[in-house]
Design an enzyme around this catalytic site. Sequence first.
Site, PDB file in Angstrom:
ATOM      1  N   TRP A  69       2.268   7.850  22.244  1.00  0.00           N
ATOM      2  CA  TRP A  69       3.389   7.606  21.343  1.00  0.00           C
ATOM      3  C   TRP A  69       3.592   8.839  20.465  1.00  0.00           C
ATOM      4  CZ3 TRP A  69       6.824   3.760  21.434  1.00  0.00           C
ATOM      5  CH2 TRP A  69       6.490   2.612  22.158  1.00  0.00           C
ATOM      6  N   PHE A  91      -3.980   1.855  19.904  1.00  0.00           N
ATOM      7  CA  PHE A  91      -4.839   0.684  20.022  1.00  0.00           C
ATOM      8  C   PHE A  91      -5.860   0.830  21.150  1.00  0.00           C
ATOM      9  CE2 PHE A  91      -5.681  -3.895  20.611  1.00  0.00           C
ATOM     10  CZ  PHE A  91      -5.888  -4.256  19.284  1.00  0.00           C
ATOM     11  N   GLU A  92      -5.537   1.604  22.165  1.00  0.00           N
ATOM     12  CA  GLU A  92      -6.416   1.794  23.322  1.00  0.00           C
ATOM     13  C   GLU A  92      -7.452   2.897  23.118  1.00  0.00           C
ATOM     14  OE1 GLU A  92      -2.729  -0.178  24.263  1.00  0.00           O
ATOM     15  OE2 GLU A  92      -2.973   1.872  23.562  1.00  0.00           O
ATOM     16  N   VAL A 100       3.137   4.460  13.633  1.00  0.00           N
ATOM     17  CA  VAL A 100       4.282   4.447  12.723  1.00  0.00           C
ATOM     18  C   VAL A 100       4.829   3.041  12.528  1.00  0.00           C
ATOM     19  CG1 VAL A 100       4.911   6.813  13.314  1.00  0.00           C
ATOM     20  CG2 VAL A 100       5.992   4.919  14.514  1.00  0.00           C
ATOM     21  N   ARG A 108       3.304  -4.064  11.187  1.00  0.00           N
ATOM     22  CA  ARG A 108       2.026  -4.202  11.865  1.00  0.00           C
ATOM     23  C   ARG A 108       1.281  -2.883  11.948  1.00  0.00           C
ATOM     24  NH1 ARG A 108       2.528  -2.623  17.472  1.00  0.00           N
ATOM     25  NH2 ARG A 108       0.677  -3.731  18.118  1.00  0.00           N
ATOM     26  N   SER A 123     -11.654  11.280  13.773  1.00  0.00           N
ATOM     27  CA  SER A 123     -10.340  10.650  13.832  1.00  0.00           C
ATOM     28  C   SER A 123      -9.235  11.528  13.274  1.00  0.00           C
ATOM     29  CB  SER A 123     -10.356   9.331  13.062  1.00  0.00           C
ATOM     30  OG  SER A 123      -9.058   8.781  13.048  1.00  0.00           O
ATOM     31  N   HIS A 132      11.256  15.227   9.574  1.00  0.00           N
ATOM     32  CA  HIS A 132       9.989  14.497   9.675  1.00  0.00           C
ATOM     33  C   HIS A 132       9.192  14.918  10.899  1.00  0.00           C
ATOM     34  CE1 HIS A 132      10.372  10.784   6.847  1.00  0.00           C
ATOM     35  NE2 HIS A 132      10.562  11.928   6.218  1.00  0.00           N
TER      36      HIS A 132
END
Length: 164
Positions: free
Chosen positions: A27, A62-63, A87, A93, A118, A132
């Site tokens: 992403w 998430f993976e 984002v 969420r 991280s 941005h």
Amino acid sequence: MTQAAFELPTANGAFRAARIAFVQSLWHRHIVDQAHVGFIEAIGERGFGPERIDRFETPGAFEIPLHAQSLARTGRYAAVVAAGFVVDGGVYRHEFVAQTVIAALMQVQLATETPIFSVVLTPHHFHEHQVHQGFFGAHFRIKGQEAAEACAGTLESLARLAAA
């Protein structure tokens, strides 16, 4: 970095060149890629060549923890670096996802005793315009450099602990 930080022990007591796994989500890839660029630049300045960094991709942030855990458990990597951009997509969420990913990465680090770094970030506000994208691209590059500094320092510290 010291020579000991570049090496990992093998089963027969010999040592082999250490490798680093770099896991990143897809992403906003053009932004997250900058973390990899910054990491490669900064770790290279410490004598750790890009040929010893293996890059892995996940669909989203998430993976990342599962990939980090799988990579850490192989014993092939001295460290794992995780990079992702979580984002606010209009549904509240993103904070939960970011918090879950960071907590899971810490669990992986403690369970595998492999350092995990991280560069999984979530902005307060992000919009799909040039300003941005440029700002966060530059920010990810800096954070990649900072992850390289933390990685080098941690590997050196762990090498000293192992030698003590």
